[in-house]
Design an enzyme around this catalytic site. Structure first.
Site, PDB file in Angstrom:
ATOM      1  N   LYS A  52       0.700  -1.268   0.072  1.00  0.00           N
ATOM      2  CA  LYS A  52      -0.050  -0.139   0.052  1.00  0.00           C
ATOM      3  C   LYS A  52       0.744   1.269  -0.097  1.00  0.00           C
ATOM      4  CE  LYS A  52      -3.791   1.921   2.870  1.00  0.00           C
ATOM      5  NZ  LYS A  52      -4.538   1.618   3.921  1.00  0.00           N
ATOM      6  N   SER A  64      -9.199   2.421   2.974  1.00  0.00           N
ATOM      7  CA  SER A  64      -8.091   3.141   2.536  1.00  0.00           C
ATOM      8  C   SER A  64      -7.366   1.990   1.847  1.00  0.00           C
ATOM      9  CB  SER A  64      -7.219   4.200   3.312  1.00  0.00           C
ATOM     10  OG  SER A  64      -6.721   3.184   4.407  1.00  0.00           O
ATOM     11  N   SER A 104      -9.882  -0.114   7.256  1.00  0.00           N
ATOM     12  CA  SER A 104      -9.376   0.127   6.029  1.00  0.00           C
ATOM     13  C   SER A 104      -8.747  -0.994   5.041  1.00  0.00           C
ATOM     14  CB  SER A 104      -8.272   1.139   6.067  1.00  0.00           C
ATOM     15  OG  SER A 104      -8.674   2.348   6.280  1.00  0.00           O
TER      16      SER A 104
END
Length: 476
Positions: free
Chosen positions: A82, A157, A181
């Site tokens: 990520k 996210s 997330s």
């Protein structure tokens, strides 16, 4: 013959060891798919083909020269990271145009473990600015879309990570979860995602989260794949403020994912812990069906009244705003941040230290209450999200950032409880709407109880398989 991306991560690893599959061939396959399909689902911010191919060649050499039992667990497997986190020598934007050209000079602690475990790093996955929202729409990459309907958001996210795995651009992915997330995008993209216990994966050496809301964990197509990645990145550090209870020596999460659980005491509730929020009928149907399935599997399931009045959301927002304000941004670039980010940072900077400490203390009190209520149970079943995936732009179309934040809370009212308490929690893709959109259900376990969660999740996966359920883009 099956495509390479039809194979699970566990299966790929086994075929590497038997020398029936080449890491170089597999890496090229995924890089080709990323080039062709990555922007269509907004999966990646940065692709690193040179790094990935070099690591794949190194993996292949090791497979040909070393004994199988001496090989690391992720050798040759593609695992994207990520873009909130650092991979040395690779761009790290934090999902923000302000940092579009920044290159990391060090690895996160768990990235060191990924390298040690033999992972191939094909790139950095898409994330909202500073990871602050439950959708992934920024100014550095195309918006992350669920592969099941690219008119809908992949969530956030870890939206790019979920989109990548669900579209067959990687066999599994790393994500992080500070308020849902990992679980939000996993649910929106029809994946299994697990947020580990607070402290299970170190945040060393560079990231500091004083409250311990955010943890790193896996998104995957199967429970076993998620367990494989969790085993590889599980690492404590002497300076970690929240060490997680260790697994007994010699045990692995992957072994537990292949072992049915004993009869468990389970609680369940679908009442949103935020007053005024309505749970969609399809979500309620998925929740009720899962509760019945758990009973059929021999578990004791008790519906409970959750002890939440919604006040924790206000305190969580205070801590979240302070976290946003803590990201160093040059004053001259502040105006370049997205409206939600600026609004949160302004709130954070305007919060006096005593008010922040009071909010943190109130969250601790909430955690004690919740853990006391959950204590008699091995796990708690809830919906993951209040509604199925929403159209792209649903959140940013709000009149102002305050309304956008309110829409986020209404979308994911169940998500941040486990972040506040520190418990592990997993979302399972057991259901779909009539239109074929994924609907997740969530299991929250005891602190340190990932093994039980994985075992129970695998039992549900066997009873209601989801692996062969794939979006149309999978076949391109």
């Amino acid at each position: 013959m099956s495509e390479i991306h039809d194979l699970t991560a566990v299966r790929q690893a086994a075929l590497f060891r038997s020398r029936e599959l080449s890491p170089v061939e597999v890496t090229d396959h995924y890089l080709d798919r990323i080039e062709r399909l990555g922007d269509a689902v907004g999966a990646f911010v940065t692709v690193t083909p040179e790094l990935a191919r070099r690591q794949a060649r190194d993996a292949e050499r090791r497979l040909l020269s070393e004994e199988p039992e001496r090989l690391p667990p992720l050798l040759g497997l593609c695992v994207p990271v990520k873009d909130l986190d650092m991979v040395a020598g690779v761009r790290c934007t934090l999902g923000s145009a302000v940092f579009a050209d920044r290159v990391a000079d060090a690895d996160e602690g768990y990235v060191v473990e990924l390298r040690r475990a033999g992972a191939v790093l094909p790139g950095k996955t898409n994330t909202p600015e500073f990871g602050l929202s439950c959708h992934t729409e920024n100014e550095v990459a195309p918006p992350a879309r669920t592969p099941w309907d690219t008119a809908c958001s992949a969530g956030g996210s870890s939206g790019g990570a979920a989109a990548a795995v669900a579209a067959g651009l990687a066999p599994l992915a790393q994500g992080s979860d500070g308020g849902g997330s990992i679980r939000i995008p996993a649910a929106a993209c029809g994946l299994y995602g697990i947020k580990p216990t607070r402290g299970r994966v170190t945040t060393a050496p560079l990231r500091t989260d004083l409250f311990g809301l955010s943890v790193t964990g896996p998104l995957a197509r199967t429970v076993a794949d998620a367990a494989l990645l969790l085993d590889a990145i599980t690492l404590g550090d002497a300076g970690d403020p929240y060490p997680a209870p260790p697994l007994p020596r010699g045990e692995t999460f992957l072994a537990h994912a292949g072992r049915p659980p004993a009869r468990l005491r389970l609680a369940c509730f679908a009442s949103p812990p935020l007053p005024g929020v309505q749970v969609h009928p399809d979500v309620l149907a998925a929740y009720r069906d899962t509760a019945l399935l758990l009973e059929k599997l021999g578990h004791d399931v008790t519906e409970i009244e959750p002890p939440f009045d919604g006040s924790h959301m206000r305190h969580f927002a205070t801590v979240w705003a302070a976290t946003a304000a803590a990201v160093p941004v040059p004053a001259a670039d502040e105006h370049r941040l997205q409206p939600l980010t600026r609004w949160l940072r302004e709130r954070g900077r305007a919060t006096p230290a005593p008010d922040y400490l009071e909010a943190a203390a109130q969250l601790r009190r909430f955690a004690r209450l919740a853990l006391t209520v959950f204590a008699p149970y091995d796990a708690v079943l809830t919906p993951t999200l209040a509604v199925p995936p929403v159209p792209l732009g649903h959140f940013t179309a709000a009149a102002d950032p305050a309304e956008e934040f309110a829409r986020m809370n209404a979308f994911t009212p169940f998500g941040n409880i486990a972040n506040i308490t520190g418990q592990p929690a997993a979302t399972l893709p057991l259901h779909t709407t009539a239109d074929g959109l994924p609907v997740g259900v969530m299991l929250t376990g005891r602190i340190g109880g990932e093994a039980t969660l994985l075992s129970l999740s695998a039992q549900l996966e066997e009873a209601r398989p989801w692996l062969d359920r794939r979006p149309e883009i999978w076949h391109r």
